[in-house]
Design a protein around this motif. Structure first.
Motif, PDB file in Angstrom:
ATOM      1  N   ASN A 141      -0.515 -12.962   9.867  1.00 32.22           N
ATOM      2  CA  ASN A 141      -0.215 -11.750   9.099  1.00 32.22           C
ATOM      3  C   ASN A 141       1.056 -11.098   9.620  1.00 32.22           C
ATOM      4  O   ASN A 141       1.276 -11.025  10.833  1.00 32.22           O
ATOM      5  N   PHE A 142       1.863 -10.597   8.682  1.00 29.80           N
ATOM      6  CA  PHE A 142       3.002  -9.744   9.007  1.00 29.80           C
ATOM      7  C   PHE A 142       2.791  -8.403   8.310  1.00 29.80           C
ATOM      8  O   PHE A 142       2.552  -8.354   7.102  1.00 29.80           O
ATOM      9  N   ILE A 143       2.849  -7.330   9.080  1.00 32.19           N
ATOM     10  CA  ILE A 143       2.588  -5.989   8.550  1.00 32.19           C
ATOM     11  C   ILE A 143       3.738  -5.070   8.933  1.00 32.19           C
ATOM     12  O   ILE A 143       4.214  -5.106  10.072  1.00 32.19           O
ATOM     13  N   VAL A 144       4.170  -4.271   7.988  1.00 28.85           N
ATOM     14  CA  VAL A 144       5.149  -3.219   8.261  1.00 28.85           C
ATOM     15  C   VAL A 144       4.540  -1.909   7.787  1.00 28.85           C
ATOM     16  O   VAL A 144       4.318  -1.716   6.589  1.00 28.85           O
ATOM     17  N   ASN A 145       4.228  -1.024   8.707  1.00 27.80           N
ATOM     18  CA  ASN A 145       3.736   0.310   8.360  1.00 27.80           C
ATOM     19  C   ASN A 145       4.914   1.265   8.225  1.00 27.80           C
ATOM     20  O   ASN A 145       5.844   1.231   9.018  1.00 27.80           O
ATOM     21  N   ASN A 146       4.870   2.100   7.199  1.00 33.48           N
ATOM     22  CA  ASN A 146       5.962   3.032   6.893  1.00 33.48           C
ATOM     23  C   ASN A 146       7.282   2.255   6.776  1.00 33.48           C
ATOM     24  O   ASN A 146       8.244   2.499   7.507  1.00 33.48           O
ATOM     25  N   ALA A 147       7.282   1.324   5.846  1.00 35.20           N
ATOM     26  CA  ALA A 147       8.389   0.374   5.716  1.00 35.20           C
ATOM     27  C   ALA A 147       9.736   1.045   5.515  1.00 35.20           C
ATOM     28  O   ALA A 147      10.771   0.517   5.955  1.00 35.20           O
ATOM     29  N   PHE A 148       9.778   2.197   4.860  1.00 35.29           N
ATOM     30  CA  PHE A 148      11.045   2.873   4.589  1.00 35.29           C
ATOM     31  C   PHE A 148      11.329   3.970   5.607  1.00 35.29           C
ATOM     32  O   PHE A 148      12.246   4.773   5.415  1.00 35.29           O
ATOM     33  N   ASP A 149      10.552   4.001   6.671  1.00 36.38           N
ATOM     34  CA  ASP A 149      10.756   4.933   7.787  1.00 36.38           C
ATOM     35  C   ASP A 149      10.861   6.368   7.297  1.00 36.38           C
ATOM     36  O   ASP A 149      11.755   7.123   7.703  1.00 36.38           O
TER      37      ASP A 149
ATOM     38  N   ILE B 246       0.863  -1.178   0.000  1.00 38.15           N
ATOM     39  CA  ILE B 246       0.000   0.000   0.000  1.00 38.15           C
ATOM     40  C   ILE B 246       0.903   1.233   0.000  1.00 38.15           C
ATOM     41  O   ILE B 246       1.628   1.480   0.962  1.00 38.15           O
ATOM     42  N   TRP B 247       0.861   1.976  -1.080  1.00 37.36           N
ATOM     43  CA  TRP B 247       1.683   3.187  -1.221  1.00 37.36           C
ATOM     44  C   TRP B 247       0.759   4.393  -1.238  1.00 37.36           C
ATOM     45  O   TRP B 247      -0.212   4.451  -1.999  1.00 37.36           O
ATOM     46  N   ARG B 248       1.033   5.364  -0.380  1.00 28.73           N
ATOM     47  CA  ARG B 248       0.235   6.588  -0.310  1.00 28.73           C
ATOM     48  C   ARG B 248       1.148   7.787  -0.532  1.00 28.73           C
ATOM     49  O   ARG B 248       2.288   7.804  -0.085  1.00 28.73           O
ATOM     50  N   TYR B 249       0.580   8.783  -1.172  1.00 31.29           N
ATOM     51  CA  TYR B 249       1.340  10.005  -1.417  1.00 31.29           C
ATOM     52  C   TYR B 249       0.471  11.212  -1.093  1.00 31.29           C
ATOM     53  O   TYR B 249      -0.697  11.290  -1.487  1.00 31.29           O
ATOM     54  N   THR B 250       1.044  12.154  -0.364  1.00 32.07           N
ATOM     55  CA  THR B 250       0.413  13.442  -0.065  1.00 32.07           C
ATOM     56  C   THR B 250       1.309  14.527  -0.628  1.00 32.07           C
ATOM     57  O   THR B 250       2.492  14.613  -0.267  1.00 32.07           O
ATOM     58  N   GLY B 251       0.767  15.358  -1.498  1.00 35.13           N
ATOM     59  CA  GLY B 251       1.575  16.342  -2.212  1.00 35.13           C
ATOM     60  C   GLY B 251       1.897  17.584  -1.404  1.00 35.13           C
ATOM     61  O   GLY B 251       1.594  17.698  -0.209  1.00 35.13           O
TER      62      GLY B 251
ATOM     63  N   GLN C  44       4.311   7.216   1.925  1.00 40.44           N
ATOM     64  CA  GLN C  44       4.434   6.172   2.934  1.00 40.44           C
ATOM     65  C   GLN C  44       4.083   4.845   2.283  1.00 40.44           C
ATOM     66  O   GLN C  44       3.090   4.736   1.563  1.00 40.44           O
ATOM     67  N   THR C  45       4.891   3.844   2.550  1.00 40.89           N
ATOM     68  CA  THR C  45       4.682   2.510   1.993  1.00 40.89           C
ATOM     69  C   THR C  45       4.465   1.511   3.122  1.00 40.89           C
ATOM     70  O   THR C  45       5.282   1.416   4.040  1.00 40.89           O
TER      71      THR C  45
END
Length: 931
Positions: free
Chosen positions: A872-880, A834-839, A856-857
């Motif tokens: 389930n394994f979840i990583v929020n904001n994987a690239f910090d 899940i990739w989100r972008y806020t401009g 945020q990925t």
């Protein structure tokens, strides 16, 4: 690290107990109580934390089992629950007069069902809204205190929109940081989320033309089924533990009765390290549905008891173009002080306890009944009534903004401004100190400074305010409608009623200062005075050595603190009427009108009186300034205001074929100002002359929808115009930074937003699918009225009104919002990104600088170990990432603090300022068993 733990035991009893602090339903003899007992401070290792979590989770599940045992019957556990699955593109009930196919709805509405929700671990219930276009979500501060913009409409908190549970608002009143999400949680009881953006919200939204976000609960199906899950995580980039248990179960009871019960219990340390557990608590929800041949009714109840930390407060950064967190800090560090508590004075010889670990305690109880029945010749009657009793209690310190040791406005917060002398500020941990001298009481010279500090801010310290707020809302709301259906049209007449009783106490337990370091220490402040009287009225003889702060580093002698109370009744009544008409082959008309009446009666405190003890306060020592002053309310002023508003919305739709539809909608909605506008009327001289006009939202919308079995998409172009009451708090007493008064512009602020929303869902084959959303928008300030005080604090008559930001881009409206979520399924494996972008967004109204866009990925991997058991394994904001969500402010917070504007930004390229960043990387594992 030392933690103060709170053990929450769930006790099933017949009679009240002495030590309960939460009674969910008064005057009932069979209840479940949450009993809180405090242990002494202890250092917990991870094993002890896990054991504590397991114990509390078992108690939570046991209490739920007690409830289920009283309503459940023996059924076959091997069957599928028809009520557990919600068809994503089938029926919607939000923003339409009758439940219809989503494709047929002539409005912009998006849905998210439980199969999507259960796979992720959102920070807040509002995070689910980031999966739909047109909605800009800010949950940087954690589970509560989120902010929402729907099509660019004001997003300071949750104004202009209505957040609902099962068709009625979570709360009907929002004011001064009190909002829906204090009493809304995302758990396994949610069956579907329906998001209506603008459009027909003008008719269906109670005083909420910007949108309706309806969280719909699961109900029991024809077969018994359920699920239980246990989650463990490490937030704060792998440093801060997270524990949670969810339960959801439902099925038939026989004779047309069905039940569903569920909830969660959670302990976690948040995403920023404050040194103690930030979030602890949970909720329990249940409903019983009775189905008849010609209708149904549902009885529902919710109990919430949750403490939430204010850990995502502020992060110091530097650089206006490309902001970076300052050296020594990370996105896990907090400006909030570690755990502390103290007694503060409330009267001549009385005191009250304050504890920074309390956080924001939300206690909510709601009970409702809704029904729908068909009768006569194609008539339908529906009604939904709910009573709720909600309380939110604050107890935490907010470490912002930062002050410089030689700033005059700093000393107003500790009650000594205006008195000459020498200050010694000592780090309570290291013993290092700073010495500041004042010759006149208004000048401050740093003699020496050995306090721990930042290299580029050697003389900066953090202000810590001990918040002490309490909100109590008792609400009764009801919505009914009667629909008559013909062959090619239907008419609906309905009404809405709400009565909210509000009791709001606002104040501080004290003020103090801490080091401006990742590990914060309070400062012990002493003052050797040359004698005099402070601006706030403290008189200190010459040659006196005064202890300004208590042993915890706080003083309640602060002129920066205040005490306020308002007791209000918000009465809201509305009638709405609408028609849906298939007036020609493939053509239809959908229109409605709404008239609303709001009456507010308010009993508002007019100011704060600071009483000075003549005997030395609680400890009888005149030289301990921290307990020699207490605040009381000066007097009250009564307000009785009414407002009538009218709104309408209409759409013409054309069905090209079963897969292609298009529509055009125009809406205009009048909205009463929020309750805060009425509670801000505190001056008997100026208040009668202040007249409110309704806020007005006008929207034009052109939409197209396409749906096939494997793919669907929709696109909507809109133009939105907001006219809103322009109000501003001004300091009207030159001797006190806490004497405020509302000033209102006779002209409204106007903001325009133009945009395009796109949403798609593609299922390429049995393995690959893709969900996307995209919003492109442009916000503009048509008129932006603000007051300035060129003569400094003083009467409102001296304030100057100007329209200085007219024509500039609107603040905090992201030009681009995007979400891309590809997923892959292969047998027992499910994977999703899940990739989100806020401009880019303008940081403030004057367009002082631009907050850069960020992404945020999140990564998700699910392995079905068996047909019933999944991991389930979840990583929020994987690239910090450290995306900056909002601008908070820079130095100061009092009279004389530098104003942030384009000129200040240009002249100070390296200044440190505060922002809200997205939450740091977090890792989760979730084990789910379905039965």
């Amino acid at each position: 690290m030392t933690y103060r733990m709170v053990n929450i035991n769930i006790i099933y009893i017949d009679q009240p107990t002495k030590n309960r602090i939460f009674n969910p339903i008064k005057k009932m003899q069979r209840r479940i109580y949450f009993v809180v007992t405090k242990n002494t401070k202890m250092k917990l290792n991870y094993l002890e934390q896990v054991l504590l979590y397991i114990r509390n989770s078992v108690l939570f599940l046991f209490s739920a089992a007690i409830l289920m045992a009283q309503v459940s019957t023996t059924v076959d556990k091997g069957e599928k629950n028809d009520g557990a699955k919600v068809e994503l593109n089938k029926f919607v009930v939000t923003g339409v007069f009758n439940g219809i196919n989503k494709q047929q709805a002539k409005t912009a509405i998006s849905t998210l069902d439980f199969s999507d929700i259960e796979k992720i671990i959102p920070v807040s219930a509002l995070d689910l809204l980031s999966f739909v276009p047109g909605v800009q979500v800010n949950t940087a501060q954690g589970i509560v205190r989120g902010a929402i913009r729907s099509r660019g409409l004001n997003g300071n908190t949750q104004t202009f929109i209505s957040i609902m549970e099962d068709g009625l608002p979570v709360t009907a009143t929002t004011y001064d940081n009190y909002a829906h999400d204090y009493f809304l949680r995302a758990d396994s009881t949610i069956g579907q989320l329906e998001v209506l953006r603008g459009g027909s919200a003008a008719v269906f939204g109670p005083n909420a033309p910007g949108g309706i976000f309806n969280y719909i609960s699961k109900t029991g199906g024809e077969f018994y089924s359920g699920q239980v899950s246990a989650s463990y995580g490490l937030q704060g980039n792998g440093k801060l533990p997270y524990y949670r248990t969810d339960l959801s179960v439902g099925g038939p009871l026989g004779n047309g009765l069905f039940y569903h019960v569920g909830g969660y219990y959670q302990n976690d340390y948040g995403s920023q390290d404050v040194g103690y557990m930030s979030n602890r608590g949970g909720q329990l929800k249940a409903n019983i549905v009775k189905k008849f041949a010609n209708g149904s009714f549902m009885f529902y109840v919710k109990l919430l008891h949750d403490r939430n930390g204010f850990y995502g407060a502020n992060t110091p950064v530097t650089g206006w173009v490309d902001p970076k967190i300052i050296s020594g800090f990370t996105n896990v560090d907090s400006v909030i002080i570690p755990a502390t508590s103290f007694e503060y004075q409330t009267g001549p010889n009385t005191s009250r306890h304050w504890d920074s670990t309390q956080g924001m305690l939300s206690i909510g109880t709601s009970v409702g009944l809704k029904f729908e029945t068909k009768f006569g010749d194609s008539w339908t009657l529906s009604n939904n009534i709910k009573f709720s009793n909600n309380e939110n209690d604050w107890g935490f310190a907010n470490g912002a903004p930062y002050f410089k040791l030689n700033a005059a406005y700093m000393y107003g917060y500790i009650g000594t401004s205006g008195i000459p002398g020498t200050y010694t500020l000592t780090d309570t941990s290291s013993g290092k100190s700073a010495i500041v001298n004042s010759i006149t009481g208004s000048d401050y010279t740093i003699i020496s400074n050995n306090l721990p500090a930042q290299p580029n801010l050697p003389d900066a310290i953090l202000r810590q305010l001990a918040y002490n707020k309490n909100y109590i809302n008792e609400e009764l709301m009801d919505q009914f409608s009667v629909t008559k259906t013909f062959n090619n049209m239907s008419f609906t007449l309905g009404g809405y009623f709400c009565r909210s009783g509000v009791d709001y106490n606002n104040g501080f337990a004290g003020a103090g200062f801490s080091t401006f370091t990742p590990t914060k220490h309070m400062l012990n402040i002493t003052f050797n005075t040359l004698g005099g009287t402070s601006a706030g009225g403290n008189t200190i003889p010459a040659g006196t050595a005064v202890q300004v702060t208590n042993p915890q580093g706080f003083t309640s002698a602060s002129n920066g603190s205040f005490l306020g109370r308002t007791i209000d009744v918000w009465l809201q009544e509305a009638l709405f009427f609408g028609q849906r008409w298939d007036f020609a082959d493939k053509w239809n008309l959908d229109w409605g009108v709404r008239g609303e009446h709001v009456q507010v009666t308010a009993h508002n405190s007019t100011g704060t009186v600071y009483s000075r003890s003549t005997t030395g306060g609680v400890d009888k020592n005149k030289n301990t300034l921290y307990d020699n002053t207490y605040a009381t309310i000066a007097s009250f002023y009564d307000v009785d205001r009414t407002m009538n508003t009218f709104s309408y919305s209409g759409a013409v739709g054309y069905e090209i074929n079963k897969s292609n539809t298009t529509y055009f909608r125009i809406s205009s909605a009048e909205k009463s100002p929020e309750l805060s506008s009425y509670t801000g009327l505190t001056n008997s001289v100026t208040a009668p002359s202040i007249k409110f006009a309704p806020n007005v939202v006008t929207q034009y919308e052109l939409g197209y929808k396409f749906v096939k079995p494997r793919y669907s998409f929709s696109i909507a172009a809109y133009h939105s115009m907001l006219e809103a009451t322009a109000g501003q708090l001004l300091i009207v007493d030159p001797t006190s930074t806490s004497t405020f008064q509302w000033a209102f512009s006779p002209n409204p602020n106007q903001t325009e937003n133009k945009g395009i929303e796109f949403e798609s869902d593609f299922r390429f084959n049995n393995n690959f699918s893709l969900r996307t959303t995209l919003t492109l928008q442009k916000g503009k300030q048509i008129a932006s009225w603000s007051f300035s005080q060129p003569k400094g604090p003083g009467p409102l008559a001296d304030a100057v009104l100007s329209n200085s930001s007219s024509g500039l881009p609107a603040a905090d409206i992201a030009e681009t919002l995007a979400m891309v979520a590809p997923s892959y399924t292969n047998g027992r494996l499910f994977a999703q990104t899940i990739w989100r972008y806020t401009g880019d967004r303008k940081a403030d109204g004057p367009n002082s600088f631009t907050l850069p866009g960020y992404s945020q990925t999140d990564l998700l991997l699910q392995w079905s170990l068996t047909k019933r058991l999944a991991l389930n394994f979840i990583v929020n904001n994987a690239f910090d990432g450290t995306g900056m969500v909002a601008f908070v402010g820079a130095e100061g917070g009092g009279v004389g603090a530098p104003a942030i504007n384009p000129a200040f930004v240009a002249a100070n390229p390296n200044v440190v300022y505060m922002v809200l960043p997205i939450q740091a990387r977090a890792y989760f594992a979730k084990l789910t068993y379905k039965f």
